[in-house]
Design an enzyme around this catalytic site. Structure first.
Site, PDB file in Angstrom:
ATOM      1  N   HIS A 139      -7.572  -5.203  -1.103  1.00  0.00           N
ATOM      2  CA  HIS A 139      -6.407  -4.381  -0.731  1.00  0.00           C
ATOM      3  C   HIS A 139      -5.438  -5.199   0.109  1.00  0.00           C
ATOM      4  O   HIS A 139      -5.715  -5.543   1.238  1.00  0.00           O
ATOM      5  CB  HIS A 139      -6.870  -3.152   0.054  1.00  0.00           C
ATOM      6  CG  HIS A 139      -5.780  -2.135   0.236  1.00  0.00           C
ATOM      7  ND1 HIS A 139      -5.222  -1.452  -0.820  1.00  0.00           N
ATOM      8  CD2 HIS A 139      -5.138  -1.694   1.352  1.00  0.00           C
ATOM      9  CE1 HIS A 139      -4.304  -0.611  -0.364  1.00  0.00           C
ATOM     10  NE2 HIS A 139      -4.216  -0.767   0.950  1.00  0.00           N
TER      11      HIS A 139
ATOM     12  N   SER B 106       0.839  -1.195   0.000  1.00  0.00           N
ATOM     13  CA  SER B 106       0.000   0.000   0.000  1.00  0.00           C
ATOM     14  C   SER B 106       0.879   1.252   0.000  1.00  0.00           C
ATOM     15  O   SER B 106       1.704   1.434  -0.886  1.00  0.00           O
ATOM     16  CB  SER B 106      -0.951  -0.042   1.202  1.00  0.00           C
ATOM     17  OG  SER B 106      -1.946   0.951   1.103  1.00  0.00           O
TER      18      SER B 106
ATOM     19  N   ASP C 129      -9.714  -3.484  -5.835  1.00  0.00           N
ATOM     20  CA  ASP C 129      -9.189  -2.853  -4.615  1.00  0.00           C
ATOM     21  C   ASP C 129     -10.098  -1.700  -4.217  1.00  0.00           C
ATOM     22  O   ASP C 129     -10.274  -0.744  -4.987  1.00  0.00           O
ATOM     23  CB  ASP C 129      -7.768  -2.347  -4.874  1.00  0.00           C
ATOM     24  CG  ASP C 129      -7.043  -1.956  -3.590  1.00  0.00           C
ATOM     25  OD1 ASP C 129      -7.685  -1.363  -2.695  1.00  0.00           O
ATOM     26  OD2 ASP C 129      -5.835  -2.210  -3.491  1.00  0.00           O
TER      27      ASP C 129
END
Length: 459
Positions: A407, A246, A379
């Site tokens: 995610h 991320s 996502d």
């Protein structure tokens, strides 16, 4: 952005890369050595990590049939008995003398969590050593994590020096840390797969203490730069790989772009990272789950980071405490947080200008390190309008997107993270087959960069 939901359990991988990816130098004793001494990056991945090939199919957990459910499962499931990773924490103090050598490395403390074998034989022994090593006034750490003594830290480095394993530095997500289930999964897989693993925590994250009134942004790459150089100096003959999840992948991508052809990194992996941060801050609010679940959670973690470090942040004369308490009651989005704090730290007037500047898509053409990019098209937390054209224009990049996964979830039928073994295969193959002391052949990409140098250098 498609408004049709991606639902199902049968996942398909889609691969994007240059027609002529960089050619990697093969070790003379590599198990797959043929008559040639080089292998194209894309072919290297196809041979060694078939899970990332075009049209590769695999199953995810059936009842986690979309990105929202996949992502929620990670935040709610109990992985404590699955990934029993032990960490030893090191505190590194950035002095004024050190900070002067960098552009945005500020004085204070940064922490790194080294994956280690258990140092104690019982829970009681661990707890006693934990209490003994916890600095006074510091927050308690997550389970199976404690501070290392100086002699223990020396022992860890001695073990690293004596083995032939590569080093993998992991960067966590926004306001996350080494305790995150996905980070623990990858750390455990790599550690068991013959790698020296360490997680670099961003300031104020993972129960680290902020000792100077400084936070972090997507453009604060000098902490990673300092840590990489420090480890490279200690272990000059080892491969160093980066793995970012991320927001951590965003930082890694920006760092690699800034390093360009000076990079000492062997390879990098990003997973579920935002490539257009400006677009992602709006994309997260476009779904009900993003608007009412994920975005408020991010907002809470960010504001909590300010709260627990308030006494230190108050040392900055420009930090208005009364304004903070007002803002705490009124904040409605992470954009507002960035507009209040992050953009100022990065030197920009507004959140939008900061988001644009911090977006890796603005400089990813300058990356000259073999980089694997993993993203899911469902996502719910980042923009899924991925930079396919830029990936195909840069021979150092290989992007594998999948229809499903959420995610950095990608939970398989066993309830485990699909990408943990994929990343292990990728790193292990580099260590056994690729010669880090020889240059890659990028097929004239320097000429390409020179042609567009003025435009690229704007970012």
């Amino acid at each position: 952005m498609s408004f049709l939901p991606n639902w199902g359990a049968r996942n398909t991988v889609h691969a994007y890369h240059s027609k002529n990816t960089v050619k990697l130098p093969i070790k003379t004793d590599a198990p797959n050595e043929e008559s040639t001494s080089i292998i194209p990056f894309a072919e290297f991945i196809r041979q060694n990590v078939p899970e990332l090939k075009q049209d590769y199919k695999y199953w995810l957990k059936p009842w986690l049939f979309n990105g929202t459910l996949q992502s929620l499962y990670v935040s709610k499931a109990d992985f404590s008995q699955v990934y029993k990773v032990y960490y030893g924490r090191e505190i590194m103090t950035i002095t004024d003398e050190i900070s002067k050598e960098y552009i945005n490395l500020k004085m204070g403390e940064i922490t790194a969590d080294y994956v280690i074998n258990p140092l104690e034989t019982s829970k009681a022994e661990f707890q006693a050593k934990y209490q003994e090593t916890l600095p006074e006034g510091y927050p308690k750490l997550h389970p199976r994590t404690r501070y290392l003594t100086e002699s223990e830290q020396s022992t860890v480095f001695k073990e690293w020096s004596d083995n032939d394993k590569p080093i993998v530095i992991i960067q966590h997500g926004l306001a996350g840390g080494s305790h995150e289930p996905a980070i623990r999964a990858v750390a455990q897989s790599l550690f068991e797969g013959a790698a020296n693993v360490v997680v670099l925590n961003s300031r104020g994250c993972c129960r680290s203490r902020i000792t100077t009134p400084v936070l972090y942004t997507g453009l604060h790459t000098d902490e990673l730069r300092y840590f990489v150089r420090r480890l490279h100096k200690k272990f000059p003959n080892k491969q160093i790989h980066l793995a970012g999840f991320s927001f951590g992948g965003l930082v890694i991508a920006n760092y690699l772009a800034e390093e360009g052809d000076k990079s000492i990194i062997t390879s990098a992996i990003t997973c579920s990272s935002p490539w257009n941060l400006a677009d992602s801050t709006f994309a997260i609010t476009k779904s009900l789950s993003g608007k009412y679940l994920f975005e408020p959670a991010l907002r809470f973690f960010l504001m909590n980071m300010i709260k627990v470090n308030l006494e230190t942040l108050k040392q900055d004369p420009e930090f208005d405490v009364e304004d903070y308490y007002r803002f705490k009651k009124e904040i409605k989005s992470t954009i507002e947080f960035d507009n209040k704090y992050s953009c100022k730290l990065a030197g920009f007037p507004t959140a939008t200008t900061y988001h644009l500047a911090a977006s890796p898509v603005m400089r990813m053409m300058k990356i000259k390190t073999p980089t694997l990019i993993i993203n899911a098209k469902d996502d719910p937390m980042v923009s899924t309008d991925y930079p396919y054209l830029e990936v195909e224009a840069n021979p150092y990049l290989y992007m594998a997107t999948s229809d499903l996964g959420g995610h950095y979830a990608f939970i398989n039928p066993k309830g485990e993270f699909w990408f943990s073994d994929v990343i292990k295969k990728f790193v292990d193959s580099f260590n056994t087959q690729i010669d880090k002391d020889k240059n890659v052949d990028d097929g004239g990409y320097n000429v390409y960069q020179t042609q567009f140098k003025e435009k690229i250098e704007l970012y």
